[in-house]
Motif scaffolding. Structure first.
Motif, short mmCIF file in Angstrom:
data_model
loop_
_atom_site.label_atom_id
_atom_site.label_comp_id
_atom_site.label_asym_id
_atom_site.label_seq_id
_atom_site.Cartn_x
_atom_site.Cartn_y
_atom_site.Cartn_z
N ILE A 149 31.52 46.59 -6.37
CA ILE A 149 31.77 45.17 -6.55
C ILE A 149 32.10 44.91 -8.02
O ILE A 149 32.41 43.84 -8.42
N ARG A 150 32.01 45.95 -8.81
CA ARG A 150 32.32 45.81 -10.23
C ARG A 150 33.34 46.86 -10.63
O ARG A 150 33.74 47.68 -9.81
N LEU A 151 33.70 46.84 -11.90
CA LEU A 151 34.75 47.76 -12.35
C LEU A 151 34.23 49.14 -12.70
O LEU A 151 35.00 50.04 -12.95
N GLU A 165 46.43 48.64 -6.40
CA GLU A 165 45.84 47.39 -6.90
C GLU A 165 45.00 47.66 -8.14
O GLU A 165 44.95 46.84 -9.05
N LYS A 166 44.37 48.83 -8.16
CA LYS A 166 43.58 49.16 -9.35
C LYS A 166 44.50 49.34 -10.54
O LYS A 166 44.24 48.87 -11.64
N VAL A 178 42.70 33.02 -0.84
CA VAL A 178 41.56 33.88 -1.17
C VAL A 178 40.36 33.05 -1.63
O VAL A 178 39.22 33.35 -1.32
N PHE A 179 40.65 31.97 -2.34
CA PHE A 179 39.57 31.12 -2.81
C PHE A 179 39.28 29.98 -1.83
O PHE A 179 38.57 29.04 -2.16
N SER A 197 48.56 40.72 -14.08
CA SER A 197 48.07 41.33 -12.86
C SER A 197 48.29 40.42 -11.67
O SER A 197 47.36 39.90 -11.10
N TYR A 243 51.00 40.16 -8.10
CA TYR A 243 51.77 41.07 -7.27
C TYR A 243 53.26 40.93 -7.58
O TYR A 243 53.86 39.90 -7.31
N SER A 284 31.44 39.19 -14.64
CA SER A 284 30.61 40.01 -13.74
C SER A 284 31.31 41.29 -13.29
O SER A 284 30.90 41.92 -12.34
N LEU A 285 32.36 41.68 -13.99
CA LEU A 285 33.07 42.90 -13.59
C LEU A 285 32.37 44.16 -14.09
O LEU A 285 32.51 45.22 -13.48
N ILE A 286 31.67 44.06 -15.21
CA ILE A 286 30.86 45.19 -15.62
C ILE A 286 29.47 44.67 -16.01
O ILE A 286 29.30 43.47 -16.27
N ARG A 329 31.62 34.24 -9.54
CA ARG A 329 32.99 34.51 -9.16
C ARG A 329 33.66 33.29 -8.52
O ARG A 329 34.88 33.24 -8.39
N GLN A 330 32.82 32.34 -8.08
CA GLN A 330 33.43 31.12 -7.53
C GLN A 330 33.76 30.10 -8.60
O GLN A 330 34.68 29.30 -8.41
N GLU A 386 41.07 43.71 -10.30
CA GLU A 386 40.18 42.93 -11.15
C GLU A 386 40.07 41.49 -10.64
O GLU A 386 38.99 40.93 -10.55
N ILE A 387 41.24 40.93 -10.32
CA ILE A 387 41.24 39.54 -9.87
C ILE A 387 40.62 39.42 -8.48
O ILE A 387 39.88 38.48 -8.21
N LEU A 388 40.90 40.39 -7.63
CA LEU A 388 40.32 40.34 -6.28
C LEU A 388 38.80 40.44 -6.35
O LEU A 388 38.09 39.76 -5.63
N LEU A 389 38.32 41.30 -7.23
CA LEU A 389 36.87 41.46 -7.36
C LEU A 389 36.22 40.18 -7.84
O LEU A 389 35.15 39.82 -7.40
N VAL A 390 36.93 39.51 -8.77
CA VAL A 390 36.36 38.30 -9.33
C VAL A 390 36.45 37.13 -8.34
O VAL A 390 35.82 36.11 -8.51
N SER A 391 37.23 37.30 -7.29
CA SER A 391 37.38 36.23 -6.30
C SER A 391 36.23 36.31 -5.30
O SER A 391 35.51 37.30 -5.25
N PRO A 392 36.07 35.27 -4.48
CA PRO A 392 34.96 35.30 -3.51
C PRO A 392 35.20 36.25 -2.33
O PRO A 392 34.37 36.29 -1.43
N LEU A 393 36.29 36.98 -2.31
CA LEU A 393 36.52 37.94 -1.22
C LEU A 393 35.40 38.97 -1.20
O LEU A 393 35.00 39.48 -2.24
N GLY A 437 46.00 46.22 -11.91
CA GLY A 437 45.06 45.28 -12.48
C GLY A 437 44.73 44.13 -11.55
O GLY A 437 43.94 43.26 -11.87
N THR A 438 45.37 44.11 -10.38
CA THR A 438 45.10 43.01 -9.45
C THR A 438 43.72 43.16 -8.82
O THR A 438 43.13 42.19 -8.38
N ARG A 444 46.37 42.50 -18.81
CA ARG A 444 47.76 42.76 -18.48
C ARG A 444 48.17 41.82 -17.34
O ARG A 444 47.33 41.26 -16.67
#
Lengths: 246, 368, 299
Positions: B365-367, B198-199, C101-102, C84, C86, C49-51, C73-74, B205-212, B202-203, C82
């Motif tokens: 929780i971040r990249l 997943e890393k 997921v959301f 991304s 599945y 908020s990724l970095i 993130r919400q 990234e999207i999972l991290l940005v989601s509320p999961l 690039g997915t 790229r």
């Protein structure tokens, strides 16, 4: 541009994958020293055709000769006489500039003396003498691409294939890259290039536009713009490719 | 919860669509067990043995008959004195000598204990090992049956001596060893690869940005492999019972529970690896060299730990499979209950918690 | 509303971005225009908020990207550089996954993605890995939109995509903007700048200029002409050697030329070119475009 010697001759090239026709009777010639633009939407069949012309894939049918060699039986000879560079594959990031040059020149069987000579010339040309022992990954993208192109033609091939060589490069470096292309063409190397930048398409001597596996248009940029009664290549491309669904 | 189920569903899609991995996942344990099983049954057919019976009573005859009735052993010679042992081994035909002590049956009746000495030619340690384990199994089986008949617990003690390689002690190591190896491989390597994939794609990234939540991502990634590994553990046990004739003396629920514990441990190791790795290749290498090789070399699976230099023995104690193998051996072969393996179990629990806490702490929780 | 103040970020010794300041209004389409390596992705990763930034502050609809990252993130929909999604899941499964997921469903927010999803719906059983570039991009956008985000962050959504699909994509963004979604988009294609409400031109980790595309073009301070002759390659060479030249860049069929003088003397230039054996010389005064401005700012 001298319009006599044909370095690429393609007649009725067909390539099928199962039922899917990726290249449907392509016919075109490319002349020596010409800059030939090979355009088309994603999935139009450009990559398939380029692979065949590079001797990496065997066509289903059609008469194809590249640099005077047959695309069915003489693929090894074809490979010796072409250069290739793309946005994705260019140089080894973890080797230095000189190591990359030596490696590629070595692949094409240049003698040590030639390699030394050419690499000195290249480094001098790009003013890289203080950086020549730096790893490729430390260079900005534009520099990598310019260097990759120069290395792709280090063995003086008859044809060089460039697959989206300038993607993501800043506008000034992009133009410097085209200066290199012109220089190579002036030296007699035929340049076969694909791009998504429509202004770059206009730098080509002639263009073909592929739609759904077929060549829909083939002419000089001026003539195409006139023929489709529009202002620039962008509009020509949109008019042609619009017919298909994404 | 719905989020989590959605996540699980996706994981199963990934697994079931990747045919090649699926085949490896389920094919490997079967192939490994069969391979070992095949090699063993092949080598241990018609092994020539000699018997030195000092007591010649009813029980020793019964045991002798039982051993010879199995298709594994052929009697080469009945010996009459200890002096012959050396020379008969030197002759090279006989691989094992059984020595019953004096007054075997009487001692068994009186003290509930009698000794059989098993001496093997251990120039080929693996074969010696196998021969001993087969002989011991047959004797154990006999003594168990004896116990069912009488009400006084009786114990026939086998004393093993390995000639020419006296320290070799491992008995029935294979099934527990393979089990440890395969569970480690599948649980740790597969989870670490599936997270790093997943890393790479690039997915993440999207999972991290989601509320999961990170815990949801981790548990969702791990859960499918708990189930798959568990199926594998059961497969190995079943195959081991039928192919190896491996006894399962102890409680099966306990055995399975210990397996689940070990799977969780291996999975937490897998997560730990993935939190420190960015691509699948590196995850694979780390798992291979960090987990698989130590599991094979340092867990006592192939090389007895007692033979190692002290420094390595200390390292071996830090290898979770080592404890798992002890537990499995005890439950399967000795039929011990939880009361006897709680220490080893506790060690495994401690390992698991340790790895889990570190990996949850390290899971970003971040990249960066 | 997005407000970015003095953001700075380095990776080890390399300074990725510094001195980044901009703000974006609600329902504005804001573009970050610059080549690869300019720092666009770094800025977007900080905003999503990724970095963490080394310095500075960023507020998205009232939430701080560092402290309130869970909230952030919400409310954002993010499409990384790229592709991304599945590849081994089908179109429908991908969308379903991101919906759950959301904590939502496709049906619940169908009207928001309808226009886009309709175009790929006929292929909903197809694996995402088997889609063409344009379709992948539409699927990725649908997935980013499925939870009805207030802010959409799109990192180079049109890179490597052909001109037709690019055009369609920008049309989609216009329609989303009309629905009140704030859109932040980055692109290396200069010509796409004119499709944004406002743009920031970015190079080497620095924002060079922020304004509407029109104002940026108007702020070009030189007189600009397009020159064309029969031998373009030689023309470029000769123009660069001309003593009055400030800049000369190839632009399609023409060379865009500016002079060091405030007014270009066409006759003098023509004379110089004739002297250098150029034939069919065409000189036209033209309006600068974003690319002209970008290159002017770079030099």
């Amino acid at each position: 541009m001298v319009k006599k010697e044909k370095v690429i001759q393609v007649k009725n090239l067909v390539k099928k994958f199962g039922d899917f026709v990726a290249n449907d009777h392509l016919t075109f010639d490319v002349y020596k020293g010409e800059i030939f633009g090979f355009l088309g939407a994603n999935g139009a069949g450009k990559t398939t055709a380029i692979r065949i012309l590079c001797g990496l894939s065997i066509p289903t049918s059609g008469d194809i000769s590249v640099a005077g060699f047959d695309a069915y039986t003489q693929t090894e000879n074809i490979k010796k006489n072409i250069g290739y560079m793309s946005q994705k594959f260019s140089l080894y990031e973890d080797l230095t500039i000189t190591e990359n040059i030596k490696f590629y020149a070595g692949i094409y069987g240049l003698s040590d003396k030639e390699i030394k000579q050419k690499s000195d010339k290249l480094i001098q040309k790009f003013n890289l003498s203080d950086k020549k022992n730096k790893l490729i990954k430390s260079l900005p993208l534009g520099w990598k691409q310019k260097l990759a192109f120069s290395i792709a033609i280090i063995h003086n091939p008859k044809i060089v294939f460039l697959d989206e060589p300038t993607g993501g490069v800043d506008p000034i470096t992009r133009r410097q890259f085209w200066d290199l292309i012109y220089e190579a063409a002036d030296a007699g190397i035929t340049v076969f290039v694909t791009t998504h930048y429509m202004d770059e398409a206009e730098y080509c001597n002639r263009l073909s536009i592929m739609v759904d596996g077929k060549i829909e248009a083939l002419d000089t940029p001026e003539n195409l713009i006139k023929q489709y009664k529009v202002d620039n290549m962008d509009q020509v491309f949109l008019k042609l490719a619009r017919k298909t669904n994404a | 919860m719905k989020r989590f189920i959605g996540f699980l569903k996706k994981e199963f899609y990934h697994i079931f669509r990747d045919r090649r991995t699926l085949i490896i996942l389920f094919g490997m344990p079967v192939a490994q067990v069969l391979l070992f099983g095949f090699v063993i049954t092949n080598e241990i057919k018609n092994v020539k043995i000699a018997i030195l019976d000092h007591s010649k009573d009813e029980i020793t005859k019964q045991i002798t008959n039982k051993i010879l009735a199995s298709e594994y052993f052929i009697l080469d010679k009945n010996l009459s004195s200890d002096n012959e042992i050396e020379s008969i081994f030197k002759a090279g035909n006989v691989k094992e000598i059984l020595i019953f002590e004096n007054n075997f049956a009487k001692k068994l009746e009186k003290y509930g204990k009698a000794n059989i000495q098993i001496i093997t030619d251990a120039t080929d340690p693996n074969t010696a090992n196998l021969i001993v384990s087969y002989t011991s199994a047959i004797i154990l089986n006999y003594s168990n049956r004896l116990n069912v008949q009488s009400n006084v617990p009786m114990q026939i003690q086998t004393k093993t001596r390995m000639f020419y390689n006296p320290e070799l002690k491992s008995v029935f190591m294979f099934v527990p060893g393979i089990m440890a190896m395969i569970l480690m491989l599948i649980s740790a390597i597969m989870t670490s690869i599936s997270i790093t994939r997943e890393k790479e794609m690039g997915t993440m990234e999207i999972l991290l940005v989601s509320p999961l939540k990170p815990a949801q991502i981790i548990i969702g990634k791990v859960m499918p492999y708990v189930i798959l590994s568990f199926i594998n553990a059961v497969t190995i046990i079943v195959l081991g019972m039928y192919v190896f004739g491996m006894p399962v003396q102890g409680s099966i629920p306990l055995l399975l529970a210990e397996n689940v514990l070990f799977i969780l441990l291996a999975l937490s190791l897998g997560i730990l690896i993935s939190t420190t790795t960015d691509n699948q290749q590196a995850a694979m290498m780390k798992s291979m060299f960090g987990l698989l090789l130590p599991t094979i070399l340092l867990s006592g699976f192939i090389y007895p730990i007692e033979n190692m230099p002290i420094a390595l023995q200390i390292v071996a104690n830090l290898m979770p499979p080592r404890w798992f193998i002890i537990i499995i051996k005890d439950i399967m072969l000795k039929g011990t209950s939880f009361a006897f393996v709680w220490k080893e179990t506790l060690i495994l629990v401690a390992f698991t918690l340790f790895f889990l806490i570190i990996s949850i702490k390290k899971f970003q929780i971040r990249l960066e | 509303m997005i407000s970015v103040q003095n953001i700075k970020k380095s990776y080890g010794d390399t300074l990725a971005v510094s001195n980044i300041n901009f703000s974006v209004e609600q329902a504005e389409l804001f573009g970050l225009i610059g080549p690869d390596g300019a720092g666009k992705t770094t800025i977007f990763r900080i905003l999503t908020s990724l970095i963490l930034p080394d310095e500075g502050k960023a507020i998205l609809n009232g939430y701080d990207v560092v402290k309130d990252y869970k909230k952030i993130r919400q409310i954002i929909g993010y499409m990384p550089g790229r592709f991304s999604l599945y590849q081994d899941l089908s179109v429908e499964e991908n969308l379903n996954f991101f919906a759950t997921v959301f904590g939502t469903t496709i049906e619940e927010n169908y009207d928001l993605i309808k226009d886009i999803y309709k175009q790929i719906e006929p292929f909903k059983k197809r694996r995402a890995g088997k889609l063409s570039g344009g379709m992948k991009q539409k699927l990725a956008l649908s997935c980013a939109l499925i939870h009805k985000p207030e802010i959409l962050v799109l990192d180079e959504p049109t890179t490597g995509v052909d001109a037709v699909s690019r055009k369609e994509f920008w049309d989609m963004l216009q329609r989303l903007k009309e629905k009140g979604i704030t859109i932040l988009v980055s692109t290396p294609y200069m010509d796409e700048a004119s499709l944004c409400d406002r743009v920031a031109l970015i190079q080497n980790g620095q924002i060079m200029q922020i304004d509407t595309p029109d104002n940026i073009v108007k702020s070009f301070k030189h007189e600009l002409i397009a020159v064309k002759t029969e031998n373009m390659h030689k023309l470029l060479h000769d123009l660069r050697n001309f003593s009055d030249t400030h800049s000369a860049f190839l632009f399609g069929q023409n060379i865009h030329y500016t002079s060091i003088n405030s007014k270009i003397n066409n006759e003098e230039l023509k004379h110089y070119l004739q002297k250098n054996n150029h034939k069919n010389i065409e000189i036209n005064k033209i309006q600068a475009n974003i690319e002209d401005c970008f290159m002017e700012l770079m030099t």
